[in-house]
Design a protein around this motif. Structure first.
Motif, PDB file in Angstrom:
ATOM      1  N   TYR A   7    -146.974 -86.454 -62.533  1.00 54.35           N
ATOM      2  CA  TYR A   7    -145.813 -87.101 -61.919  1.00 54.35           C
ATOM      3  C   TYR A   7    -146.291 -88.048 -60.828  1.00 54.35           C
ATOM      4  O   TYR A   7    -146.897 -87.631 -59.841  1.00 54.35           O
ATOM      5  CB  TYR A   7    -144.868 -86.046 -61.334  1.00 54.35           C
ATOM      6  CG  TYR A   7    -143.610 -86.624 -60.751  1.00 54.35           C
ATOM      7  CD1 TYR A   7    -142.617 -87.112 -61.586  1.00 54.35           C
ATOM      8  CD2 TYR A   7    -143.406 -86.690 -59.381  1.00 54.35           C
ATOM      9  CE1 TYR A   7    -141.457 -87.647 -61.070  1.00 54.35           C
ATOM     10  CE2 TYR A   7    -142.251 -87.227 -58.850  1.00 54.35           C
ATOM     11  CZ  TYR A   7    -141.278 -87.703 -59.700  1.00 54.35           C
ATOM     12  OH  TYR A   7    -140.126 -88.241 -59.194  1.00 54.35           O
ATOM     13  N   TRP A  42    -142.421 -79.176 -62.323  1.00 51.64           N
ATOM     14  CA  TRP A  42    -142.718 -79.818 -63.602  1.00 51.64           C
ATOM     15  C   TRP A  42    -143.651 -78.972 -64.443  1.00 51.64           C
ATOM     16  O   TRP A  42    -144.382 -78.144 -63.916  1.00 51.64           O
ATOM     17  CB  TRP A  42    -143.345 -81.198 -63.362  1.00 51.64           C
ATOM     18  CG  TRP A  42    -142.472 -82.126 -62.583  1.00 51.64           C
ATOM     19  CD1 TRP A  42    -142.738 -82.645 -61.353  1.00 51.64           C
ATOM     20  CD2 TRP A  42    -141.196 -82.623 -62.953  1.00 51.64           C
ATOM     21  NE1 TRP A  42    -141.705 -83.441 -60.937  1.00 51.64           N
ATOM     22  CE2 TRP A  42    -140.734 -83.446 -61.911  1.00 51.64           C
ATOM     23  CE3 TRP A  42    -140.374 -82.454 -64.060  1.00 51.64           C
ATOM     24  CZ2 TRP A  42    -139.512 -84.096 -61.939  1.00 51.64           C
ATOM     25  CZ3 TRP A  42    -139.150 -83.103 -64.095  1.00 51.64           C
ATOM     26  CH2 TRP A  42    -138.739 -83.912 -63.041  1.00 51.64           C
ATOM     27  N   ILE A  53    -137.846 -90.568 -64.053  1.00 48.01           N
ATOM     28  CA  ILE A  53    -137.034 -89.451 -63.559  1.00 48.01           C
ATOM     29  C   ILE A  53    -136.097 -89.917 -62.454  1.00 48.01           C
ATOM     30  O   ILE A  53    -136.506 -90.607 -61.524  1.00 48.01           O
ATOM     31  CB  ILE A  53    -137.932 -88.318 -63.019  1.00 48.01           C
ATOM     32  CG1 ILE A  53    -138.944 -87.866 -64.077  1.00 48.01           C
ATOM     33  CG2 ILE A  53    -137.110 -87.145 -62.521  1.00 48.01           C
ATOM     34  CD1 ILE A  53    -138.348 -87.213 -65.292  1.00 48.01           C
ATOM     35  N   ASP A  54    -134.822 -89.553 -62.581  1.00 47.38           N
ATOM     36  CA  ASP A  54    -133.831 -89.745 -61.519  1.00 47.38           C
ATOM     37  C   ASP A  54    -133.572 -88.363 -60.922  1.00 47.38           C
ATOM     38  O   ASP A  54    -132.813 -87.574 -61.464  1.00 47.38           O
ATOM     39  CB  ASP A  54    -132.544 -90.347 -62.101  1.00 47.38           C
ATOM     40  CG  ASP A  54    -131.495 -90.603 -61.030  1.00 47.38           C
ATOM     41  OD1 ASP A  54    -131.764 -90.335 -59.837  1.00 47.38           O
ATOM     42  OD2 ASP A  54    -130.396 -91.048 -61.398  1.00 47.38           O
ATOM     43  N   GLU A  55    -134.254 -88.081 -59.779  1.00 46.29           N
ATOM     44  CA  GLU A  55    -134.185 -86.737 -59.199  1.00 46.29           C
ATOM     45  C   GLU A  55    -132.819 -86.420 -58.599  1.00 46.29           C
ATOM     46  O   GLU A  55    -132.435 -85.258 -58.539  1.00 46.29           O
ATOM     47  CB  GLU A  55    -135.282 -86.567 -58.148  1.00 46.29           C
ATOM     48  CG  GLU A  55    -136.667 -86.537 -58.779  1.00 46.29           C
ATOM     49  CD  GLU A  55    -137.748 -86.188 -57.773  1.00 46.29           C
ATOM     50  OE1 GLU A  55    -137.493 -85.362 -56.877  1.00 46.29           O
ATOM     51  OE2 GLU A  55    -138.839 -86.754 -57.900  1.00 46.29           O
ATOM     52  N   ARG A  83    -130.735 -85.681 -61.617  1.00 45.14           N
ATOM     53  CA  ARG A  83    -131.487 -84.776 -62.501  1.00 45.14           C
ATOM     54  C   ARG A  83    -131.402 -85.216 -63.959  1.00 45.14           C
ATOM     55  O   ARG A  83    -131.070 -84.442 -64.853  1.00 45.14           O
ATOM     56  CB  ARG A  83    -131.022 -83.335 -62.324  1.00 45.14           C
ATOM     57  CG  ARG A  83    -131.384 -82.781 -60.963  1.00 45.14           C
ATOM     58  CD  ARG A  83    -131.110 -81.306 -60.879  1.00 45.14           C
ATOM     59  NE  ARG A  83    -131.578 -80.765 -59.633  1.00 45.14           N
ATOM     60  CZ  ARG A  83    -132.634 -79.968 -59.503  1.00 45.14           C
ATOM     61  NH1 ARG A  83    -133.318 -79.637 -60.552  1.00 45.14           N
ATOM     62  NH2 ARG A  83    -132.993 -79.524 -58.333  1.00 45.14           N
ATOM     63  N   THR A  84    -131.715 -86.501 -64.169  1.00 41.19           N
ATOM     64  CA  THR A  84    -131.744 -87.066 -65.517  1.00 41.19           C
ATOM     65  C   THR A  84    -133.059 -87.805 -65.703  1.00 41.19           C
ATOM     66  O   THR A  84    -133.827 -87.982 -64.751  1.00 41.19           O
ATOM     67  CB  THR A  84    -130.575 -88.049 -65.750  1.00 41.19           C
ATOM     68  OG1 THR A  84    -130.671 -89.104 -64.803  1.00 41.19           O
ATOM     69  CG2 THR A  84    -129.233 -87.354 -65.630  1.00 41.19           C
ATOM     70  N   TYR A  85    -133.288 -88.242 -66.909  1.00 43.24           N
ATOM     71  CA  TYR A  85    -134.493 -89.012 -67.197  1.00 43.24           C
ATOM     72  C   TYR A  85    -134.188 -90.064 -68.244  1.00 43.24           C
ATOM     73  O   TYR A  85    -133.206 -89.984 -68.974  1.00 43.24           O
ATOM     74  CB  TYR A  85    -135.646 -88.114 -67.672  1.00 43.24           C
ATOM     75  CG  TYR A  85    -135.373 -87.384 -68.959  1.00 43.24           C
ATOM     76  CD1 TYR A  85    -135.608 -87.975 -70.193  1.00 43.24           C
ATOM     77  CD2 TYR A  85    -134.873 -86.087 -68.942  1.00 43.24           C
ATOM     78  CE1 TYR A  85    -135.351 -87.301 -71.371  1.00 43.24           C
ATOM     79  CE2 TYR A  85    -134.607 -85.413 -70.110  1.00 43.24           C
ATOM     80  CZ  TYR A  85    -134.858 -86.009 -71.323  1.00 43.24           C
ATOM     81  OH  TYR A  85    -134.595 -85.348 -72.487  1.00 43.24           O
ATOM     82  N   LEU A  96    -142.889 -89.366 -65.012  1.00 50.20           N
ATOM     83  CA  LEU A  96    -143.497 -88.125 -65.494  1.00 50.20           C
ATOM     84  C   LEU A  96    -144.127 -88.427 -66.850  1.00 50.20           C
ATOM     85  O   LEU A  96    -143.465 -88.980 -67.729  1.00 50.20           O
ATOM     86  CB  LEU A  96    -142.431 -87.033 -65.640  1.00 50.20           C
ATOM     87  CG  LEU A  96    -142.914 -85.662 -66.067  1.00 50.20           C
ATOM     88  CD1 LEU A  96    -143.748 -85.032 -64.954  1.00 50.20           C
ATOM     89  CD2 LEU A  96    -141.740 -84.763 -66.406  1.00 50.20           C
ATOM     90  N   VAL A  99    -138.994 -80.122 -69.937  1.00 48.29           N
ATOM     91  CA  VAL A  99    -138.586 -81.029 -68.850  1.00 48.29           C
ATOM     92  C   VAL A  99    -137.085 -80.891 -68.612  1.00 48.29           C
ATOM     93  O   VAL A  99    -136.635 -80.843 -67.461  1.00 48.29           O
ATOM     94  CB  VAL A  99    -138.971 -82.489 -69.175  1.00 48.29           C
ATOM     95  CG1 VAL A  99    -138.353 -83.453 -68.178  1.00 48.29           C
ATOM     96  CG2 VAL A  99    -140.486 -82.648 -69.196  1.00 48.29           C
ATOM     97  N   LEU A 144    -135.201 -79.795 -65.105  1.00 48.72           N
ATOM     98  CA  LEU A 144    -134.170 -80.588 -64.435  1.00 48.72           C
ATOM     99  C   LEU A 144    -132.872 -79.808 -64.273  1.00 48.72           C
ATOM    100  O   LEU A 144    -132.130 -80.012 -63.312  1.00 48.72           O
ATOM    101  CB  LEU A 144    -133.917 -81.886 -65.207  1.00 48.72           C
ATOM    102  CG  LEU A 144    -135.042 -82.921 -65.140  1.00 48.72           C
ATOM    103  CD1 LEU A 144    -134.749 -84.064 -66.093  1.00 48.72           C
ATOM    104  CD2 LEU A 144    -135.218 -83.437 -63.734  1.00 48.72           C
TER     105      LEU A 144
END
Length: 134
Positions: free
Chosen positions: A82, A76, A103-105, A108-110, A87, A64, A68
């Protein structure tokens, strides 16, 4: 000179009883050791499966991270689901590890929402047990 007879009957019976007790206790000791070994083996297999799932979960988390960090559209891992910014995946058969990531698109973090081990269990109804109200 008078000779005394040595009576060994009671000593022999006592010795026989002691030997029977020693044999019974040694058999019980061996049976207990065997049962303890089986339970220990079962517990070791259970813990081994938990650690294997944790390792696979860390590998999945690494995939993952790679998704990202990659440039362009996010693709993914195939074993992931998702939905609504979450996710998730499930790893393992008997002992399952459920992982969910928020997920913070944009950045690009989670954030890890769930990381939970759970065992699948099925009730054994083969024994006819007393329920208390018969």
């Amino acid at each position: 000179m008078k000779t005394k007879k040595i009576r060994l009957g009671t000593v022999f019976i006592l010795f026989t009883v002691v030997m029977i007790c020693v044999v019974v206790l040694s058999v019980l000791s061996i049976m207990t050791a065997k049962a303890d070994y089986k339970e220990t083996k079962k517990a070791a297999d259970h813990v081994t499966e938990i650690y294997e799932n944790e390792s696979l979960g860390q590998e999945w988390l690494g995939r993952v991270d790679a998704c990202l960090k990659a440039e362009g559209d996010i693709v993914w891992p195939q074993d992931a689901t998702y939905e609504n910014g979450i996710l998730s995946t499930t790893i393992g058969d008997k002992q399952q590890l459920s992982i969910s990531l928020k997920i913070d698109e944009e950045n690009r973090t989670y954030e890890i929402v769930e990381w939970k081990n759970a065992a699948t269990w099925s009730e054994d109804t083969s024994l006819n047990l007393w329920q208390g109200d018969e």
